[in-house]
Write an enzyme that holds these catalytic residues in place. Structure first.
Site, PDB file in Angstrom:
ATOM      1  N   LYS A 112       6.389   1.652  -4.379  1.00  0.00           N
ATOM      2  CA  LYS A 112       5.363   1.360  -3.373  1.00  0.00           C
ATOM      3  C   LYS A 112       5.781   0.113  -2.597  1.00  0.00           C
ATOM      4  CE  LYS A 112       1.695  -1.232  -3.103  1.00  0.00           C
ATOM      5  NZ  LYS A 112       1.686  -1.563  -1.659  1.00  0.00           N
ATOM      6  N   GLY A 145       1.231   2.539   0.658  1.00  0.00           N
ATOM      7  CA  GLY A 145      -0.225   2.410   0.584  1.00  0.00           C
ATOM      8  C   GLY A 145      -0.636   1.006   0.179  1.00  0.00           C
ATOM      9  N   GLY A 158      -2.270  -2.115  -2.103  1.00  0.00           N
ATOM     10  CA  GLY A 158      -2.133  -2.588  -3.482  1.00  0.00           C
ATOM     11  C   GLY A 158      -3.288  -2.153  -4.357  1.00  0.00           C
ATOM     12  N   VAL A 183      -2.891   2.353  -4.277  1.00  0.00           N
ATOM     13  CA  VAL A 183      -1.651   2.904  -4.824  1.00  0.00           C
ATOM     14  C   VAL A 183      -1.093   2.003  -5.940  1.00  0.00           C
ATOM     15  CG1 VAL A 183       0.735   3.478  -4.250  1.00  0.00           C
ATOM     16  CG2 VAL A 183      -1.111   4.131  -2.706  1.00  0.00           C
ATOM     17  N   GLY A 184      -1.079   0.690  -5.684  1.00  0.00           N
ATOM     18  CA  GLY A 184      -0.534  -0.245  -6.676  1.00  0.00           C
ATOM     19  C   GLY A 184      -1.298  -0.158  -7.990  1.00  0.00           C
ATOM     20  N   GLU A 189       8.457 -10.854 -10.673  1.00  0.00           N
ATOM     21  CA  GLU A 189       9.117 -11.909  -9.881  1.00  0.00           C
ATOM     22  C   GLU A 189       8.039 -12.495  -8.992  1.00  0.00           C
ATOM     23  OE1 GLU A 189      12.102 -12.799 -10.334  1.00  0.00           O
ATOM     24  OE2 GLU A 189      12.979 -11.095 -11.378  1.00  0.00           O
ATOM     25  N   CYS A 241      11.014 -16.747  -1.666  1.00  0.00           N
ATOM     26  CA  CYS A 241      10.392 -17.227  -2.913  1.00  0.00           C
ATOM     27  C   CYS A 241      11.228 -18.310  -3.585  1.00  0.00           C
ATOM     28  CB  CYS A 241      10.118 -16.069  -3.847  1.00  0.00           C
ATOM     29  SG  CYS A 241      11.504 -14.966  -3.968  1.00  0.00           S
ATOM     30  N   GLU A 267       2.389 -22.808  -3.343  1.00  0.00           N
ATOM     31  CA  GLU A 267       3.387 -22.145  -2.509  1.00  0.00           C
ATOM     32  C   GLU A 267       2.804 -21.912  -1.111  1.00  0.00           C
ATOM     33  OE1 GLU A 267       4.500 -18.001  -3.313  1.00  0.00           O
ATOM     34  OE2 GLU A 267       6.542 -18.758  -3.405  1.00  0.00           O
TER      35      GLU A 267
HETATM   36  P1  NAD Z   1       1.123  -9.730  -2.767  1.00  0.00           P
HETATM   37  O1  NAD Z   1       1.207 -10.151  -4.167  1.00  0.00           O
HETATM   38  O2  NAD Z   1      -0.190  -9.789  -2.101  1.00  0.00           O
HETATM   39  O3  NAD Z   1       1.607  -8.216  -2.593  1.00  0.00           O
HETATM   40  C1  NAD Z   1       2.812  -7.755  -3.158  1.00  0.00           C
HETATM   41  C2  NAD Z   1       2.700  -6.268  -3.440  1.00  0.00           C
HETATM   42  O4  NAD Z   1       1.716  -6.069  -4.444  1.00  0.00           O
HETATM   43  C3  NAD Z   1       2.249  -5.435  -2.238  1.00  0.00           C
HETATM   44  O5  NAD Z   1       2.941  -4.205  -2.266  1.00  0.00           O
HETATM   45  C4  NAD Z   1       0.769  -5.222  -2.496  1.00  0.00           C
HETATM   46  O6  NAD Z   1       0.271  -4.045  -1.920  1.00  0.00           O
HETATM   47  C5  NAD Z   1       0.740  -5.128  -4.009  1.00  0.00           C
HETATM   48  N1  NAD Z   1      -0.513  -5.518  -4.642  1.00  0.00           N
HETATM   49  C6  NAD Z   1      -1.364  -6.495  -4.274  1.00  0.00           C
HETATM   50  N2  NAD Z   1      -2.396  -6.565  -5.123  1.00  0.00           N
HETATM   51  C7  NAD Z   1      -2.201  -5.594  -6.070  1.00  0.00           C
HETATM   52  C8  NAD Z   1      -2.918  -5.167  -7.216  1.00  0.00           C
HETATM   53  N3  NAD Z   1      -4.060  -5.736  -7.570  1.00  0.00           N
HETATM   54  N4  NAD Z   1      -2.418  -4.154  -7.952  1.00  0.00           N
HETATM   55  C9  NAD Z   1      -1.256  -3.557  -7.621  1.00  0.00           C
HETATM   56  N5  NAD Z   1      -0.546  -3.912  -6.533  1.00  0.00           N
HETATM   57  C10 NAD Z   1      -0.994  -4.932  -5.767  1.00  0.00           C
HETATM   58  O7  NAD Z   1       2.239 -10.585  -2.069  1.00  0.00           O
HETATM   59  P2  NAD Z   1       2.749 -10.554  -0.589  1.00  0.00           P
HETATM   60  O8  NAD Z   1       1.734 -11.234   0.253  1.00  0.00           O
HETATM   61  O9  NAD Z   1       3.205  -9.194  -0.207  1.00  0.00           O
HETATM   62  O10 NAD Z   1       4.082 -11.456  -0.750  1.00  0.00           O
HETATM   63  C11 NAD Z   1       4.062 -12.853  -0.742  1.00  0.00           C
HETATM   64  C12 NAD Z   1       4.055 -13.453  -2.130  1.00  0.00           C
HETATM   65  O11 NAD Z   1       5.051 -12.859  -2.948  1.00  0.00           O
HETATM   66  C13 NAD Z   1       4.389 -14.910  -2.131  1.00  0.00           C
HETATM   67  O12 NAD Z   1       3.485 -15.580  -2.948  1.00  0.00           O
HETATM   68  C14 NAD Z   1       5.799 -14.997  -2.706  1.00  0.00           C
HETATM   69  O13 NAD Z   1       6.116 -16.144  -3.386  1.00  0.00           O
HETATM   70  C15 NAD Z   1       5.862 -13.860  -3.604  1.00  0.00           C
HETATM   71  N6  NAD Z   1       7.235 -13.372  -3.717  1.00  0.00           N
HETATM   72  C16 NAD Z   1       7.960 -13.631  -4.833  1.00  0.00           C
HETATM   73  C17 NAD Z   1       9.254 -13.187  -4.939  1.00  0.00           C
HETATM   74  C18 NAD Z   1      10.088 -13.416  -6.163  1.00  0.00           C
HETATM   75  O14 NAD Z   1      11.120 -12.784  -6.314  1.00  0.00           O
HETATM   76  N7  NAD Z   1       9.709 -14.281  -7.043  1.00  0.00           N
HETATM   77  C19 NAD Z   1       9.814 -12.466  -3.910  1.00  0.00           C
HETATM   78  C20 NAD Z   1       9.043 -12.226  -2.790  1.00  0.00           C
HETATM   79  C21 NAD Z   1       7.752 -12.669  -2.708  1.00  0.00           C
END
Ligand code: NAD
Length: 475
Positions: A170, A201, A203, A206-207, A245, A279, A377
């Site tokens: 996803k 989709g 989070g 689908v997540g 991650e 990140c 962050e």
């Molecule tokens: P996010 O956590 O909001 O979303 C990431 C993914 O998770 C998306 O596909 C989203 O749809 C899904 N998601 C969100 N809530 C969910 C839930 N409750 N259940 C299942 N799936 C869910 O993050 P973002 O805004 O897309 O990305 C930015 C953040 O990600 C920053 O905080 C950044 O530090 C972190 N990040 C970390 C790394 C790493 O490797 N450590 C890499 C990239 C981004």
């Protein structure tokens, strides 16, 4: 405008169950550039069942065949590099000439490197009267963010294919386009039906459905710590394996006798590239108090050279979304209210860039490690300069963080830098300008997550270990 009306399940492009669409916005122009299906729990169920059905066959496919397939996928990516680059650049804002090497060429190399690890399920080690071997963990669910969407895709999909797992991916709702291209590339490479499935989709829909599905054995997630915690909780009742991650607030220690100009250039570029949405970004620059002013001058010189825009040689594009732009503005305001000194940048759009979610490269100095801008962050082009007295204090500040993803040290020589690197609690350390390496494991300590991606260790995450106890030989 491109409209996709199908999702990839069981080796076929099928209509999504719900029929609703998600818009993909170009953050440089604020225009809608594509619509993709908004998957549902029903689609997740079909995709997971397809992956379950394909598992036995794929897990028992000889490593040599899996190796050949990974190389064909890498070749397919190479052939469609321009499309992958354009899709990523248009949906998350990284200028194309940077996206090409930063966001696409690296992941192609990583996909090729995974081909070196497909024998993992055929290796046998002996432990006394036992044999120990590794087997694919099963059906995997992959949930990714938008900041390095192909890198995150390959870190999971490439490793899982190498280990013999089947999967459902996803992408972030903001950046589904490269995943749709990857589904085409994998299909054309001859991957058996059901091994890879894609459900774009939200989070929460689908997540969440992926994390809770009883036929999913493992969830691998990259994104915010907030979502990572929710995902771990959703997967806990069935004791699924979860790797994460998550975020970072990484320190960069510059020592008094380092090449300050080289160190500052490295540190500033590291934070500003990809508009600070990295990140591992070294967002806390720890500088010797006595050289703070000299270092501030060097920072100003480097920031003045940073170009913004989307055309030609611009170094920094827009933030990936309006929400991300707003988050950066909020933190700049918080920094000012907390009493940090604005060295350059600040709130608002850069001059001449009123369309698009552009933020100004911003540096705060006089930052204390207790401030929110030093602890949380920001995920934008905002650098915090923190002064230290001696190296012990620098290490203490570096380690005083809920996160532990990355770190950096710039010292007069490698030996001195390595001695400091030893003392930092983080999964990565970039020494004297070191570069990212796909052959090395990637992942964090503390609230930056658990598990590792890429390299042999990244493939091991997708395996179970079986100990086979042999009967003792007859005396
Ligand atoms: P996010 O956590 O909001 O979303 C990431 C993914 O998770 C998306 O596909 C989203 O749809 C899904 N998601 C969100 N809530 C969910 C839930 N409750 N259940 C299942 N799936 C869910 O993050 P973002 O805004 O897309 O990305 C930015 C953040 O990600 C920053 O905080 C950044 O530090 C972190 N990040 C970390 C790394 C790493 O490797 N450590 C890499 C990239 C981004």
């Amino acid at each position: 405008m491109e409209n996709y009306n199908r999702i990839y399940i069981d080796g076929r492009w099928q209509p999504a169950a719900g029929g609703e669409l998600l818009e993909v916005i170009n953050p440089a122009t604020e225009a809608c550039i594509a619509r993709v299906p908004r998957g549902s729990a029903e689609d997740v169920d079909s995709a997971v069942r397809a992956a379950r059905g394909a598992f036995d066959g794929w897990a028992s496919t000889p490593g040599e065949e899996r190796r050949a397939l990974l190389l064909r996928i890498a070749d397919g990516m190479e052939a469609r590099k321009a499309e992958l680059t354009a899709a990523i650049s248009a949906s998350m804002g990284c200028p194309e000439h940077i996206a090409e090497w930063l966001q696409v060429e690296g992941p192609i190399e990583a996909m090729r490197l995974f081909a070196e690890h497909t024998a993992i399920t055929e290796e046998i080690t002996e432990a006394g009267h036992s044999l120990v071997w590794r087997e694919a963990v099963g059906v995997c669910a992959f949930i990714n963010p938008w900041n390095y969407p192909l890198h995150q895709f390959v870190g999971k999909v490439g490793a899982a294919l190498a280990a013999g797992c089947t999967m459902v991916a996803k992408p972030s709702e903001q950046t589904p386009l490269q995943d749709l291209l990857m589904a085409e590339i994998m299909h054309e490479s001859g991957l058996p039906a059901g091994v890879f499935n894609l459900v774009p989709g939200r989070g929460a829909e689908v997540g969440r459905a992926l994390c809770e599905h009883p036929l999913v054995d493992m969830v691998s997630f990259t994104g915010s710590t907030r979502a990572g915690v929710e995902i771990a909780k959703a997967a806990a009742p069935m004791v699924k394996r979860v790797t994460q991650e998550l975020g970072g607030k990484s320190p960069f220690i510059i020592t008094a006798n380092a090449d300050l100009a080289a160190a500052v250039r490295y540190g500033v570029d590291d934070v500003m590239i990809n508009s600070g949405q990295t990140c591992t970004a070294l967002t806390r620059m720890l500088v010797p108090a006595q050289q703070r002013e000299e270092i501030e001058e060097l920072i100003l010189d480097r920031v003045a050279e940073i170009t913004l825009g989307t055309d030609g040689g611009a170094f920094m594009g827009p933030m990936s979304s309006q929400g991300q732009w707003q988050q950066v503005q909020d933190y700049i305001r918080i920094g000012i209210e907390e009493g940090a000194t604005l060295l350059c940048g600040g709130p608002g759009n850069p001059e001449g860039l009123s369309t698009g979610y552009f933020a100004r490269p911003t540096v705060f100095t006089g930052v204390h490690n207790e401030m929110r801008i030093a602890r949380e962050e920001i995920f934008g082009p905002v650098l915090c300069v923190i002064a230290y007295g001696d190296i012990d204090e620098a290490v203490a500040i570096a380690n005083d963080s809920p996160y532990g993803l990355s770190s950096g040290v710039y010292a007069a020589n490698e030996q001195d830098a390595l001695a400091i690197a030893r003392r930092i609690r983080a999964g990565l350390c970039f020494v004297n300008g070191g570069e990212f390496n796909y052959r090395a494991p990637f992942g964090g300590y503390k609230q930056s997550g658990n598990g590792r991606e890429f390299s042999q260790q990244g493939v091991e995450e997708f395996t179970e270990i079986k100990s086979v106890q042999l009967a003792a030989p007859a005396q």
